[in-house]
Design an enzyme around this catalytic site. Structure first.
Site, PDB file in Angstrom:
ATOM      1  N   MET A   1      46.369  36.176  46.253  1.00 26.28           N
ATOM      2  CA  MET A   1      46.968  35.510  45.259  1.00 26.28           C
ATOM      3  C   MET A   1      48.194  36.107  44.930  1.00 26.28           C
ATOM      4  O   MET A   1      48.548  35.963  43.672  1.00 26.28           O
ATOM      5  CB  MET A   1      45.956  35.779  44.025  1.00 26.28           C
ATOM      6  CG  MET A   1      44.617  35.023  44.158  1.00 26.28           C
ATOM      7  SD  MET A   1      43.759  35.316  42.996  1.00 26.28           S
ATOM      8  CE  MET A   1      43.602  37.030  42.440  1.00 26.28           C
ATOM      9  N   GLY A  42      41.964  42.622  49.509  1.00 21.99           N
ATOM     10  CA  GLY A  42      43.034  41.629  49.164  1.00 21.99           C
ATOM     11  C   GLY A  42      42.599  40.719  48.047  1.00 21.99           C
ATOM     12  O   GLY A  42      42.073  41.018  47.182  1.00 21.99           O
ATOM     13  N   CYS A  43      43.175  39.484  48.020  1.00 21.84           N
ATOM     14  CA  CYS A  43      42.586  38.387  46.938  1.00 21.84           C
ATOM     15  C   CYS A  43      41.228  38.625  46.519  1.00 21.84           C
ATOM     16  O   CYS A  43      40.356  38.349  47.408  1.00 21.84           O
ATOM     17  CB  CYS A  43      43.032  37.133  47.395  1.00 21.84           C
ATOM     18  SG  CYS A  43      42.514  35.816  46.510  1.00 21.84           S
ATOM     19  N   PHE A  44      40.778  38.921  45.435  1.00 24.52           N
ATOM     20  CA  PHE A  44      39.531  39.074  45.003  1.00 24.52           C
ATOM     21  C   PHE A  44      38.781  37.687  45.035  1.00 24.52           C
ATOM     22  O   PHE A  44      37.585  37.550  44.918  1.00 24.52           O
ATOM     23  CB  PHE A  44      39.380  39.746  43.459  1.00 24.52           C
ATOM     24  CG  PHE A  44      40.164  39.253  42.518  1.00 24.52           C
ATOM     25  CD1 PHE A  44      40.771  38.295  42.294  1.00 24.52           C
ATOM     26  CD2 PHE A  44      40.212  40.361  41.492  1.00 24.52           C
ATOM     27  CE1 PHE A  44      41.406  37.845  41.106  1.00 24.52           C
ATOM     28  CE2 PHE A  44      41.080  40.216  40.284  1.00 24.52           C
ATOM     29  CZ  PHE A  44      41.571  38.838  40.123  1.00 24.52           C
ATOM     30  N   TYR A 189      44.580  27.246  48.402  1.00 24.07           N
ATOM     31  CA  TYR A 189      45.257  28.470  48.511  1.00 24.07           C
ATOM     32  C   TYR A 189      44.490  28.990  49.931  1.00 24.07           C
ATOM     33  O   TYR A 189      45.396  29.840  50.976  1.00 24.07           O
ATOM     34  CB  TYR A 189      44.298  29.442  47.495  1.00 24.07           C
ATOM     35  CG  TYR A 189      44.199  30.937  47.780  1.00 24.07           C
ATOM     36  CD1 TYR A 189      45.560  31.706  47.947  1.00 24.07           C
ATOM     37  CD2 TYR A 189      43.082  31.453  48.403  1.00 24.07           C
ATOM     38  CE1 TYR A 189      45.490  33.139  48.233  1.00 24.07           C
ATOM     39  CE2 TYR A 189      43.211  32.999  48.775  1.00 24.07           C
ATOM     40  CZ  TYR A 189      44.361  33.621  48.829  1.00 24.07           C
ATOM     41  OH  TYR A 189      44.257  35.011  49.229  1.00 24.07           O
TER      42      TYR A 189
END
Length: 209
Positions: A1, A42-44, A189
């Site tokens: 993110m 990384g991105c949760f 994303y």
């Protein structure tokens, strides 16, 4: 993110990273017989989606681990200097799904050769790690060894560590269940970041995400 990633995912970032962040709800202790596992990947958003709905998993909560300052916010963490990483806390029934199964799955959700983040999400808050209790550590280390072997030559730069468990702080409500609540933004994303493509290069058909 990461706030630096492609325009394709800008709307997703805007939806998730509100400057007026509401306080996070406190975590309830796991029910009797349940256990928890903490993974920084990384991105949760991605880690939460990878475990949510798995048989035996009661919940997957997005949040932060690794720092010392209490009640961290998303803005504080991504700004840097807190020591926190984005992470997910998985509450699970060990009679249905083992901790080893969860750790084995975790490796297939990340690029463990990336020391500085995950694909488009770069910086200290996106660096990967397993946070294991004393009872979980031997299992986590055995899973790590097996995952590194599974990568073969690509595992030569396998860097994701296993650390002692630390307190997990949940992120605010707008960061929870993002993939389920905002499927179009999450797909923007996922595709824009290129994480799924990278995982397939590493793990082939075993990739998760």
């Amino acid at each position: 993110m990461s706030l630096r990633i492609l325009p394709l995912i800008a709307v997703a970032l805007t939806a998730a990273c509100s400057p007026a962040e509401a306080p996070a709800a406190p975590l309830e202790p796991p029910p009797p017989g349940y256990q928890t596992a903490i993974f920084a990947g990384g991105c949760f958003w991605t880690e939460e989606k990878a475990f949510d709905g798995l048989p035996g998993v009661r919940s997957a909560v997005s949040g932060f681990v690794g720092g010392m300052r209490p009640n961290p916010t998303y803005e504080q963490v991504v700004r840097g200097g807190t020591g926190y990483r984005e992470a997910v806390q998985v509450t699970f029934d060990p009679a249905v799904v083992s901790y080893r199964t969860l750790v084995d799955r975790y490796w297939r959700t990340i690029d463990p050769t990336d020391q500085t983040g995950q694909v488009c999400d770069q910086g200290p808050s996106y660096v990967t790690a397993v946070y294991a209790t004393e009872a979980q550590t031997a299992t986590a280390q055995a899973s790590r060894t097996a995952a590194q072997a599974a990568l073969g030559a690509k595992g030569s730069s396998f860097t994701t560590p296993v650390y002692p468990a630390m307190r997990f702080w949940p992120a605010a409500a707008e960061h929870q269940d993002f993939a389920r609540r905002h499927p179009a933004q999450y797909e923007a994303y996922r595709i824009g970041c290129g994480r799924s493509a990278r995982l397939r290069i590493l793990w082939g058909a075993a990739a998760v995400g």
